[in-house]
Design an enzyme around this catalytic site. Sequence first.
Site, mmCIF file in Angstrom:
data_model
loop_
_atom_site.group_PDB
_atom_site.id
_atom_site.type_symbol
_atom_site.label_atom_id
_atom_site.label_comp_id
_atom_site.label_asym_id
_atom_site.label_seq_id
_atom_site.Cartn_x
_atom_site.Cartn_y
_atom_site.Cartn_z
ATOM 1 C CB THR A 58 -6.390 -20.730 2.245
ATOM 2 O OG1 THR A 58 -7.248 -20.387 3.343
ATOM 3 C CG2 THR A 58 -6.004 -19.468 1.491
ATOM 4 C CG HIS A 113 6.426 -5.147 1.753
ATOM 5 N ND1 HIS A 113 7.399 -5.774 1.010
ATOM 6 C CD2 HIS A 113 5.431 -4.840 0.896
ATOM 7 C CE1 HIS A 113 7.014 -5.819 -0.268
ATOM 8 N NE2 HIS A 113 5.822 -5.269 -0.362
ATOM 9 N N GLY A 116 -11.799 -14.234 3.295
ATOM 10 C CA GLY A 116 -11.997 -12.924 2.681
ATOM 11 C C GLY A 116 -12.568 -11.855 3.593
ATOM 12 C CB ALA A 117 -13.883 -11.966 7.077
ATOM 13 C CG ASP A 134 -9.255 -11.510 12.862
ATOM 14 O OD1 ASP A 134 -10.175 -12.197 12.386
ATOM 15 O OD2 ASP A 134 -8.069 -11.601 12.470
#
Length: 708
Positions: free
Chosen positions: A197, A641, A213-214, A338
């Site tokens: 990206t 969502h 992708g982590a 993260d």
Amino acid sequence: MRIPVTAPLTAGAMSCLLFGGLVAGAVNGASPADRVREATSAVDTAMIIANEETTEHWLSYNLGYTEQRYSRLRQITTDNVGELGLAWSYDIGSERGLEATPIVVDGVMYVSGPWSTVHAIDARTGERLWYFDPEVDPKYGAWACCDVVNRGVAVYRGKVFVGALHGYLIALDAATGEEVWRRDTNIDRERYRHTITGAPRVFNDTVVIGHGGAELTARGYVTAYDTETGVKRWRWYSVPRGPQGPFEDPSMEMAAATWDPDGVWHEVGGGGTIWDSMVYDPELDLLYVGVGNGTPWNRDVRSPAGGDNLFLSSIVALNASTGEYVWHYQQVPGETWDYTATQHIILADLEIGGEERKVLMQAPKNGFFFLIDRTDGSFISAEPFVEVNWAEGYDSEGRPIEVEGARAQDGGREVIPTAYGAHNWHPMSYNPETGLVYIPAQGVPLALESDPDYQPSTHQPGHAMSNLGWNLGHLLNTVPPEAKPFGHLLAWDPVNQREVWRQEYLSPWNGGTVTTAGNLVFQGTADGRFLAYDATTGEPLWQQEVGSGVIAGPVSYAIDGTQYVSVAVGWGGVYGLAQRHTDRASPGRVYTFTLGGDADPPPVRRVEEFRGTELVSGYAYAEDDVNPGAMLYVSNCLMCHGAPALNNGGNIPNLAYSDLSILEQLPTLVLEGAWTDRGMPHFEGRLTEGELRQIAAYVQYMADTMRE
Ligand code: CA
């Protein structure tokens, strides 16, 4: 009298004048494509360096190699910014998020859109010159944690480079958009869910690209290719392949000693993706890369015996010519929240304690603003730029002083900041005149709790959003976060590590910034405005409503003596998938403003024009299905969502606002892959019909609860 568009010319500006002359000389008898070819062919390392003296063009994702996003153009000032008006707008033709910063070369704009499309636009008029679609298979939408976005292209010697979502780096002819070469950057498609990206960077006939992708399965690396031929020049991995190697280079052997050999990390790649910041330093011939979080997130399951887990959450300097490791600074040893170090890195020479230092600056997810000596990676200082509760601060060696319990080993814990980051990918900017950095700061509350059932064996390819090792599901019930979401534009003094001013917004997830020699800061907002501030005081001076929420960073450039400001408007990204903060939801567009601009505004679309506004009612369900449905929903549906009924969705619909017929047919529709063409994952083999009915029960329960 026309206000001069640039500062007085300096020696460094001369190559740009020559460049302009070349283009003008080519006008007679040359086709438009020939002129674009000639102009873009001149873009090389020397021109990118020289352009930072004039900033007439916008030649790299963050303008130039310093990545300061400081435009020296001064036609638009604090005095006249009120006269800004729309010059043109351009329809990107997509409803997904727009994170791209446009590149502008001699009046031609290159901007990437969702699904890695590329648009070449005449920046004088807003007319399309060409369009490129790499035709990414929609199934890769499920490989991307955080929307099918693209943050921008690179331009070098007549070519445009785009990193496509499915992991290909593609070179295009800048004049025609025709594909010249493409390379598969994914080393193992069966094993790793790598997506791209981020914007490539270019220097010395080299183009570099990383990947994301982590959150799924990934082993991070950055790869350099020859811009002309696409031949691979070097690759540097950010985490070891496994405890025993084989080690690609000595830095991997060094790193392996910091991981538990008995951890599950090497089964799922270990993470450490280099998905955004990559900064070339021409003075030192170094490439600084920001490394992301681990896979899985939770260190207690990734590397149970502990360890720093290099090079997660680190800034690493590589020899730009060879890709060899030179130094690193790890912001978060043993990363578990993260807390990526992938956010925007800015280079500057600052006077600190009476001494001129070559620094790099970063305001990463973990909430501390970092000053690092970029000659050797030594730590200078780090201070919190938002409220944090995971660390008390940093010691003089540059190691965080962690707060006891912050690793959530004793049950659920609300840790601040969260995975959304105190500052995410949205580019910041640095103005050498004011000495301030302008940061889109934010807070999105979440809580974490260890997942006792985590098994790497269940994390087979295609199991989206599963490699966290944190059970967000339990947290919805046991540890509701107490913090409130926020977003503000923060003006930060990096030398003294202190806030100077801020402007509060309605919500998190506002756009990137640009600052100018006209003493201005420009930023778009989640609630669909584009604003200009006095860079010194923070006073709002001008704003315009645009068609949707803004997340991308603006640019400024000059054509024929006129200064322009452009911004890509299109709500989305990981936060925007599930929520929205304006009722305007127009498809993506590039807006371009100039003094006295009087173009007609493009049509605005409201949410109610295309999406239901009533909570669903009437779905018959058994009460016993609600709780298991909630757990299934959190594992499979929540990230895109959002929580049912809490709002009417973002770019992805909130299921509690569906028609009753959708809930009734949910098992069939989902298992048939009814929406795979829009990038929704295929759930066959992952969810049963009975489980989907439980999910529907939970959605109806939430709708009923909310209505009461
Ligand atoms: Ca991440």
